[in-house]
Write a protein that holds these residues in place. Structure first.
Motif, PDB file in Angstrom:
ATOM      1  N   MET A  55       0.840  -1.199   0.000  1.00  0.00           N
ATOM      2  CA  MET A  55       0.000   0.000   0.000  1.00  0.00           C
ATOM      3  C   MET A  55       0.878   1.253   0.000  1.00  0.00           C
ATOM      4  O   MET A  55       0.611   2.214  -0.733  1.00  0.00           O
ATOM      5  CB  MET A  55      -0.938   0.001   1.212  1.00  0.00           C
ATOM      6  CG  MET A  55      -2.098  -0.968   1.067  1.00  0.00           C
ATOM      7  SD  MET A  55      -3.146  -1.145   2.553  1.00  0.00           S
ATOM      8  CE  MET A  55      -3.226   0.485   3.204  1.00  0.00           C
ATOM      9  N   GLU A  56       1.935   1.246   0.823  1.00  0.00           N
ATOM     10  CA  GLU A  56       2.847   2.391   0.868  1.00  0.00           C
ATOM     11  C   GLU A  56       3.519   2.594  -0.481  1.00  0.00           C
ATOM     12  O   GLU A  56       3.651   3.732  -0.951  1.00  0.00           O
ATOM     13  CB  GLU A  56       3.895   2.190   1.958  1.00  0.00           C
ATOM     14  CG  GLU A  56       3.338   2.301   3.366  1.00  0.00           C
ATOM     15  CD  GLU A  56       4.342   1.907   4.443  1.00  0.00           C
ATOM     16  OE1 GLU A  56       5.471   1.478   4.100  1.00  0.00           O
ATOM     17  OE2 GLU A  56       3.993   2.039   5.630  1.00  0.00           O
ATOM     18  N   LEU A  57       3.940   1.499  -1.105  1.00  0.00           N
ATOM     19  CA  LEU A  57       4.567   1.597  -2.428  1.00  0.00           C
ATOM     20  C   LEU A  57       3.583   2.139  -3.455  1.00  0.00           C
ATOM     21  O   LEU A  57       3.949   2.957  -4.311  1.00  0.00           O
ATOM     22  CB  LEU A  57       5.100   0.230  -2.875  1.00  0.00           C
ATOM     23  CG  LEU A  57       6.401  -0.204  -2.236  1.00  0.00           C
ATOM     24  CD1 LEU A  57       6.738  -1.635  -2.629  1.00  0.00           C
ATOM     25  CD2 LEU A  57       7.538   0.723  -2.628  1.00  0.00           C
ATOM     26  N   ARG A  63       2.189   9.254  -5.861  1.00  0.00           N
ATOM     27  CA  ARG A  63       2.781  10.573  -5.627  1.00  0.00           C
ATOM     28  C   ARG A  63       3.841  10.908  -6.678  1.00  0.00           C
ATOM     29  O   ARG A  63       3.917  12.039  -7.158  1.00  0.00           O
ATOM     30  CB  ARG A  63       3.379  10.648  -4.229  1.00  0.00           C
ATOM     31  CG  ARG A  63       2.312  10.998  -3.195  1.00  0.00           C
ATOM     32  CD  ARG A  63       2.911  11.184  -1.827  1.00  0.00           C
ATOM     33  NE  ARG A  63       2.758   9.888  -1.169  1.00  0.00           N
ATOM     34  CZ  ARG A  63       3.541   9.377  -0.267  1.00  0.00           C
ATOM     35  NH1 ARG A  63       4.575  10.036   0.169  1.00  0.00           N
ATOM     36  NH2 ARG A  63       3.315   8.198   0.255  1.00  0.00           N
ATOM     37  N   VAL A  64       4.642   9.908  -7.051  1.00  0.00           N
ATOM     38  CA  VAL A  64       5.671  10.130  -8.077  1.00  0.00           C
ATOM     39  C   VAL A  64       5.003  10.469  -9.409  1.00  0.00           C
ATOM     40  O   VAL A  64       5.446  11.382 -10.123  1.00  0.00           O
ATOM     41  CB  VAL A  64       6.592   8.893  -8.214  1.00  0.00           C
ATOM     42  CG1 VAL A  64       7.431   8.960  -9.474  1.00  0.00           C
ATOM     43  CG2 VAL A  64       7.477   8.764  -6.986  1.00  0.00           C
ATOM     44  N   GLU A  65       3.929   9.764  -9.750  1.00  0.00           N
ATOM     45  CA  GLU A  65       3.201  10.057 -10.991  1.00  0.00           C
ATOM     46  C   GLU A  65       2.631  11.470 -10.952  1.00  0.00           C
ATOM     47  O   GLU A  65       2.685  12.193 -11.953  1.00  0.00           O
ATOM     48  CB  GLU A  65       2.094   9.028 -11.207  1.00  0.00           C
ATOM     49  CG  GLU A  65       2.611   7.655 -11.588  1.00  0.00           C
ATOM     50  CD  GLU A  65       1.533   6.577 -11.570  1.00  0.00           C
ATOM     51  OE1 GLU A  65       0.402   6.859 -11.110  1.00  0.00           O
ATOM     52  OE2 GLU A  65       1.827   5.455 -12.015  1.00  0.00           O
ATOM     53  N   GLU A  66       2.095  11.882  -9.795  1.00  0.00           N
ATOM     54  CA  GLU A  66       1.580  13.247  -9.655  1.00  0.00           C
ATOM     55  C   GLU A  66       2.695  14.263  -9.839  1.00  0.00           C
ATOM     56  O   GLU A  66       2.513  15.287 -10.511  1.00  0.00           O
ATOM     57  CB  GLU A  66       0.926  13.432  -8.279  1.00  0.00           C
ATOM     58  CG  GLU A  66      -0.401  12.740  -8.126  1.00  0.00           C
ATOM     59  CD  GLU A  66      -0.939  12.825  -6.695  1.00  0.00           C
ATOM     60  OE1 GLU A  66      -0.322  13.510  -5.854  1.00  0.00           O
ATOM     61  OE2 GLU A  66      -1.980  12.197  -6.434  1.00  0.00           O
ATOM     62  N   ARG A  69       3.487  14.596 -13.442  1.00  0.00           N
ATOM     63  CA  ARG A  69       2.483  15.426 -14.119  1.00  0.00           C
ATOM     64  C   ARG A  69       2.719  16.901 -13.834  1.00  0.00           C
ATOM     65  O   ARG A  69       2.660  17.738 -14.740  1.00  0.00           O
ATOM     66  CB  ARG A  69       1.069  15.030 -13.687  1.00  0.00           C
ATOM     67  CG  ARG A  69       0.523  13.808 -14.405  1.00  0.00           C
ATOM     68  CD  ARG A  69      -0.979  13.649 -14.195  1.00  0.00           C
ATOM     69  NE  ARG A  69      -1.336  13.408 -12.808  1.00  0.00           N
ATOM     70  CZ  ARG A  69      -1.344  12.227 -12.210  1.00  0.00           C
ATOM     71  NH1 ARG A  69      -1.004  11.156 -12.893  1.00  0.00           N
ATOM     72  NH2 ARG A  69      -1.680  12.103 -10.939  1.00  0.00           N
ATOM     73  N   GLU A  70       2.996  17.219 -12.562  1.00  0.00           N
ATOM     74  CA  GLU A  70       3.263  18.617 -12.199  1.00  0.00           C
ATOM     75  C   GLU A  70       4.490  19.143 -12.943  1.00  0.00           C
ATOM     76  O   GLU A  70       4.483  20.269 -13.435  1.00  0.00           O
ATOM     77  CB  GLU A  70       3.470  18.740 -10.690  1.00  0.00           C
ATOM     78  CG  GLU A  70       2.206  18.611  -9.880  1.00  0.00           C
ATOM     79  CD  GLU A  70       2.469  18.674  -8.377  1.00  0.00           C
ATOM     80  OE1 GLU A  70       3.553  19.153  -7.969  1.00  0.00           O
ATOM     81  OE2 GLU A  70       1.578  18.265  -7.622  1.00  0.00           O
ATOM     82  N   LEU A  71       5.536  18.315 -13.000  1.00  0.00           N
ATOM     83  CA  LEU A  71       6.743  18.742 -13.719  1.00  0.00           C
ATOM     84  C   LEU A  71       6.452  18.949 -15.204  1.00  0.00           C
ATOM     85  O   LEU A  71       6.936  19.914 -15.806  1.00  0.00           O
ATOM     86  CB  LEU A  71       7.864  17.713 -13.535  1.00  0.00           C
ATOM     87  CG  LEU A  71       8.526  17.698 -12.163  1.00  0.00           C
ATOM     88  CD1 LEU A  71       9.489  16.515 -12.067  1.00  0.00           C
ATOM     89  CD2 LEU A  71       9.254  18.995 -11.886  1.00  0.00           C
TER      90      LEU A  71
END
Length: 117
Positions: A55-57, A63-66, A69-71
């Protein structure tokens, strides 16, 4: 009668030995049961830890995908800004060249007028 009693006593002794043997096996079985229950709890704890880690992974991956996207969005905004800045500089350069040309023409005009006067 005395032989019979002795025989009965021997049967009782054999039965007592069997009971003692069964009790020892019962203790062994109980010990094994307790051990297996401990192993089961340990395994369940491990499985729960693995589930928690998964679940943490999953959360970290999200979060990394978000962040990606932000970048990407920031990169797009930066590219738009750079292109807009280049257009603005190009326009300013054209305007400057036009002013320089106008001033040059005015200077020529004034020189011509000065020569006339």
């Amino acid at each position: 009668f005395n032989l019979r009693r002795t025989k009965t006593e021997r049967h009782i002794a054999v039965l007592q030995d069997l009971i003692d043997e069964l009790n020892r096996h019962g203790e062994i079985v109980e010990t094994r049961r307790v051990h297996l229950e401990q192993e089961l709890r340990s395994t369940q704890n491990f499985v729960n830890q693995v589930k928690k880690m998964r679940m943490e992974l999953r959360d970290k991956k999200r979060r990394v995908e978000e962040m990606h996207r932000e970048l990407d969005e920031r990169e797009w905004v930066n590219q738009e800004f750079v292109e807009g800045f280049r257009r603005m500089c190009s326009n300013l350069e054209k305007q400057s060249e036009e002013r320089i040309e106008r001033v040059r023409l005015e200077v020529e005009e004034m020189e011509t007028l000065r020569e006339i006067i």
